[in-house]
Design a protein around this motif. Structure first.
Motif, PDB file in Angstrom:
ATOM      1  N   PRO A  82       0.823  -1.209   0.000  1.00 61.37           N
ATOM      2  CA  PRO A  82       0.000   0.000   0.000  1.00 61.37           C
ATOM      3  C   PRO A  82       0.859   1.263   0.000  1.00 61.37           C
ATOM      4  O   PRO A  82       2.021   1.245   0.383  1.00 61.37           O
ATOM      5  CB  PRO A  82      -0.787  -0.122   1.303  1.00 61.37           C
ATOM      6  CG  PRO A  82       0.104  -0.925   2.189  1.00 61.37           C
ATOM      7  CD  PRO A  82       0.823  -1.882   1.282  1.00 61.37           C
ATOM      8  N   CYS A  86      -2.524   6.632   2.605  1.00 62.73           N
ATOM      9  CA  CYS A  86      -3.680   6.558   1.704  1.00 62.73           C
ATOM     10  C   CYS A  86      -4.776   5.772   2.421  1.00 62.73           C
ATOM     11  O   CYS A  86      -4.572   4.607   2.806  1.00 62.73           O
ATOM     12  CB  CYS A  86      -3.311   5.875   0.389  1.00 62.73           C
ATOM     13  SG  CYS A  86      -4.745   5.585  -0.696  1.00 62.73           S
ATOM     14  N   CYS A  89      -6.001   2.593   0.495  1.00 59.15           N
ATOM     15  CA  CYS A  89      -5.009   1.505   0.631  1.00 59.15           C
ATOM     16  C   CYS A  89      -5.127   0.858   2.009  1.00 59.15           C
ATOM     17  O   CYS A  89      -5.124  -0.374   2.129  1.00 59.15           O
ATOM     18  CB  CYS A  89      -3.593   2.034   0.435  1.00 59.15           C
ATOM     19  SG  CYS A  89      -3.146   2.427  -1.270  1.00 59.15           S
ATOM     20  N   LEU A 115      -6.631  -3.942  -4.373  1.00 57.70           N
ATOM     21  CA  LEU A 115      -5.528  -3.052  -4.021  1.00 57.70           C
ATOM     22  C   LEU A 115      -4.657  -2.757  -5.243  1.00 57.70           C
ATOM     23  O   LEU A 115      -4.258  -1.614  -5.462  1.00 57.70           O
ATOM     24  CB  LEU A 115      -4.689  -3.653  -2.889  1.00 57.70           C
ATOM     25  CG  LEU A 115      -3.508  -2.808  -2.399  1.00 57.70           C
ATOM     26  CD1 LEU A 115      -3.972  -1.413  -1.966  1.00 57.70           C
ATOM     27  CD2 LEU A 115      -2.802  -3.515  -1.257  1.00 57.70           C
ATOM     28  N   HIS A 118      -6.530  -0.323  -7.408  1.00 57.82           N
ATOM     29  CA  HIS A 118      -6.477   1.006  -6.792  1.00 57.82           C
ATOM     30  C   HIS A 118      -5.099   1.647  -7.012  1.00 57.82           C
ATOM     31  O   HIS A 118      -5.009   2.821  -7.368  1.00 57.82           O
ATOM     32  CB  HIS A 118      -6.800   0.901  -5.298  1.00 57.82           C
ATOM     33  CG  HIS A 118      -6.457   2.126  -4.523  1.00 57.82           C
ATOM     34  ND1 HIS A 118      -7.157   3.308  -4.647  1.00 57.82           N
ATOM     35  CD2 HIS A 118      -5.461   2.361  -3.628  1.00 57.82           C
ATOM     36  CE1 HIS A 118      -6.612   4.221  -3.848  1.00 57.82           C
ATOM     37  NE2 HIS A 118      -5.580   3.662  -3.221  1.00 57.82           N
ATOM     38  N   LEU A 119      -4.054   0.879  -6.793  1.00 57.74           N
ATOM     39  CA  LEU A 119      -2.693   1.409  -6.982  1.00 57.74           C
ATOM     40  C   LEU A 119      -2.493   1.856  -8.428  1.00 57.74           C
ATOM     41  O   LEU A 119      -1.905   2.900  -8.698  1.00 57.74           O
ATOM     42  CB  LEU A 119      -1.642   0.354  -6.608  1.00 57.74           C
ATOM     43  CG  LEU A 119      -1.548   0.003  -5.113  1.00 57.74           C
ATOM     44  CD1 LEU A 119      -0.667  -1.214  -4.926  1.00 57.74           C
ATOM     45  CD2 LEU A 119      -1.032   1.187  -4.320  1.00 57.74           C
ATOM     46  N   HIS A 123      -2.493   5.740  -8.068  1.00 57.63           N
ATOM     47  CA  HIS A 123      -1.128   6.034  -7.627  1.00 57.63           C
ATOM     48  C   HIS A 123      -0.076   5.836  -8.728  1.00 57.63           C
ATOM     49  O   HIS A 123       1.086   5.672  -8.428  1.00 57.63           O
ATOM     50  CB  HIS A 123      -0.758   5.157  -6.416  1.00 57.63           C
ATOM     51  CG  HIS A 123      -1.621   5.405  -5.231  1.00 57.63           C
ATOM     52  ND1 HIS A 123      -1.636   6.601  -4.540  1.00 57.63           N
ATOM     53  CD2 HIS A 123      -2.503   4.598  -4.590  1.00 57.63           C
ATOM     54  CE1 HIS A 123      -2.486   6.517  -3.536  1.00 57.63           C
ATOM     55  NE2 HIS A 123      -3.036   5.304  -3.539  1.00 57.63           N
TER      56      HIS A 123
END
Length: 124
Positions: A82, A86, A89, A115, A118-119, A123
């Motif tokens: 993560p 965040c 995360c 995850l 999302h990353l 990100h």
């Protein structure tokens, strides 16, 4: 027409490089390389400067896209890490930890997939 001249095939709607005659047809190759095609000489005219420029830019872009290396595949042998501070995360990591405590390996995998998504989305 000279070999190597850039011509416009009015039927196909593309610029091609004149490669030579083939019986009643002319042989054309896409600018930048590729598979040749036949065209009726009556449907072929010299390419305008704008058409030549556009075809050259398209070929250069295609070469650049082909030459760029794809993004490396994530290492799926390890759980995703993560991003610090965040909230999203942290919530997904907590879900993953709870699933591990319950020995719910399917839910652990689901949390890892979420995850990673999302990353990748937030990100990169």
């Amino acid at each position: 027409m000279e070999r190597g001249a850039w011509v416009y095939d009015q039927v196909a709607g593309v610029v091609g490089e004149f490669k030579g005659d083939a019986g009643p047809y002319v042989m054309l190759r896409p600018v930048g390389g590729g598979r040749e095609w036949q065209a009726d000489p009556a449907d072929v005219r010299p390419a305008t400067p704008a058409e030549r420029l556009s075809a050259g830019v398209r070929a250069a872009n295609d070469r650049a896209r082909a030459g760029c290396s794809p993004q490396p595949a994530p290492d799926l042998s390890r759980p995703p890490e993560p991003v610090e501070h965040c909230v999203a995360c942290a919530l997904l990591v907590r879900e993953r930890a709870e699933a591990r405590r319950r020995f719910d390996h399917s839910a652990v995998t689901d949390a890892n997939v979420l995850l990673r998504r999302h990353l990748w989305q937030d990100h990169r």
